[in-house]
Design a protein around this motif. Structure first.
Motif, short mmCIF file in Angstrom:
data_model
loop_
_atom_site.label_atom_id
_atom_site.label_comp_id
_atom_site.label_asym_id
_atom_site.label_seq_id
_atom_site.Cartn_x
_atom_site.Cartn_y
_atom_site.Cartn_z
N LEU A 2 0.85 -1.19 0.00
CA LEU A 2 0.00 0.00 0.00
C LEU A 2 0.88 1.24 0.00
CD1 LEU A 2 -2.81 1.37 0.35
CD2 LEU A 2 -2.41 1.19 2.83
N THR A 3 0.59 2.17 -0.89
CA THR A 3 1.28 3.45 -0.92
C THR A 3 0.34 4.52 -0.37
OG1 THR A 3 2.59 2.81 -2.83
CG2 THR A 3 2.44 5.16 -2.38
N ILE A 4 0.84 5.31 0.57
CA ILE A 4 0.07 6.38 1.21
C ILE A 4 0.78 7.69 0.89
CG2 ILE A 4 -0.82 7.27 3.39
CD1 ILE A 4 -0.12 4.25 4.41
N GLN A 5 0.16 8.52 0.08
CA GLN A 5 0.74 9.81 -0.28
C GLN A 5 0.05 10.89 0.55
OE1 GLN A 5 3.30 10.02 -2.62
NE2 GLN A 5 3.54 12.07 -1.78
N MET A 6 0.84 11.63 1.32
CA MET A 6 0.32 12.70 2.17
C MET A 6 1.19 13.92 1.93
SD MET A 6 -0.11 12.67 6.31
CE MET A 6 -1.28 11.34 6.27
N ALA A 29 -7.88 -1.30 -6.68
CA ALA A 29 -7.43 -1.93 -7.93
C ALA A 29 -7.76 -1.08 -9.16
CB ALA A 29 -8.03 -3.32 -8.08
N ASP A 30 -8.83 -0.30 -9.08
CA ASP A 30 -9.23 0.54 -10.22
C ASP A 30 -8.46 1.85 -10.28
OD1 ASP A 30 -11.08 -1.32 -11.14
OD2 ASP A 30 -12.69 -0.48 -9.93
N GLY A 31 -7.62 2.11 -9.27
CA GLY A 31 -6.84 3.35 -9.27
C GLY A 31 -6.82 3.96 -7.88
N PRO A 32 -6.00 5.00 -7.71
CA PRO A 32 -5.86 5.65 -6.42
C PRO A 32 -7.18 6.21 -5.87
CG PRO A 32 -4.15 6.38 -7.93
CD PRO A 32 -5.14 5.60 -8.73
N VAL A 33 -7.29 6.23 -4.56
CA VAL A 33 -8.45 6.78 -3.87
C VAL A 33 -7.94 7.84 -2.90
CG1 VAL A 33 -10.32 6.28 -2.25
CG2 VAL A 33 -9.80 4.66 -4.09
N SER A 34 -8.54 9.04 -2.94
CA SER A 34 -8.17 10.11 -2.01
C SER A 34 -9.22 10.20 -0.92
CB SER A 34 -8.06 11.44 -2.75
OG SER A 34 -6.97 11.40 -3.65
N ILE A 35 -8.73 10.35 0.31
CA ILE A 35 -9.60 10.38 1.49
C ILE A 35 -9.19 11.55 2.38
CG2 ILE A 35 -10.26 9.13 3.59
CD1 ILE A 35 -9.71 6.53 2.05
N ALA A 36 -10.16 12.35 2.79
CA ALA A 36 -9.92 13.42 3.77
C ALA A 36 -9.75 12.75 5.14
CB ALA A 36 -11.08 14.40 3.79
N VAL A 111 -5.21 12.10 2.16
CA VAL A 111 -4.25 11.06 1.80
C VAL A 111 -4.73 10.41 0.51
CG1 VAL A 111 -3.49 10.59 4.15
CG2 VAL A 111 -5.34 9.25 3.19
N THR A 112 -3.78 10.05 -0.33
CA THR A 112 -4.10 9.31 -1.54
C THR A 112 -3.52 7.91 -1.40
OG1 THR A 112 -4.13 11.32 -2.86
CG2 THR A 112 -3.90 9.25 -4.06
N LEU A 113 -4.37 6.92 -1.52
CA LEU A 113 -4.01 5.53 -1.30
C LEU A 113 -3.99 4.80 -2.63
CD1 LEU A 113 -6.44 4.95 1.67
CD2 LEU A 113 -4.03 5.57 1.80
#
Length: 122
Positions: A2-6, A29-36, A111-113
């Protein structure tokens, strides 16, 4: 992995071997997900997932680096410790508790996962 971009910081985590982590990986699997995500309690950052995941809850003590599923629809990134009923999704590797507190304990952010295969890592 898992990659976590912050912001400018990239964290990597290993995923657990359970149905919740598998469903989480399928979500990404369908692509990155961004979460507040927001700070909570001085020991975690929490955010709402775009969909519910299967729960495998157990009473446990989370420590810095743990990534937990809470109530099936929230993801929690720990930079401290707390005992509660969670499902473990994974664990951030390569950082001390002090480093994670500095990275995760800051302001509310996004964060973008994403899922990264080991051959794609720097």
């Amino acid at each position: 992995m898992l990659t976590i971009q912050m912001g400018d910081t990239t964290l990597y985590a290993t995923l657990e071997d359970n149905s919740s982590a598998e469903a989480f990986a399928d979500l990404l699997a369908d692509g990155p997900v961004s979460i507040a995500v927001q700070n909570y309690g001085g020991f975690e950052k929490v955010g709402a997932l775009p969909q519910r995941l299967p729960r495998n809850d157990a009473q446990m003590t989370a420590t810095a680096g743990d990534i937990m599923l809470y109530q099936g629809d929230s993801i929690v990134f720990f930079y401290g410790s707390n005992t509660w009923s969670y499902t473990k999704l994974g664990e951030i590797t390569g950082f001390s508790q002090e480093e994670l507190s500095g990275i995760l304990g800051g302001r509310d952010t996004t964060v973008t996962l994403s899922i990264t295969h080991s051959d794609e890592m720097d």
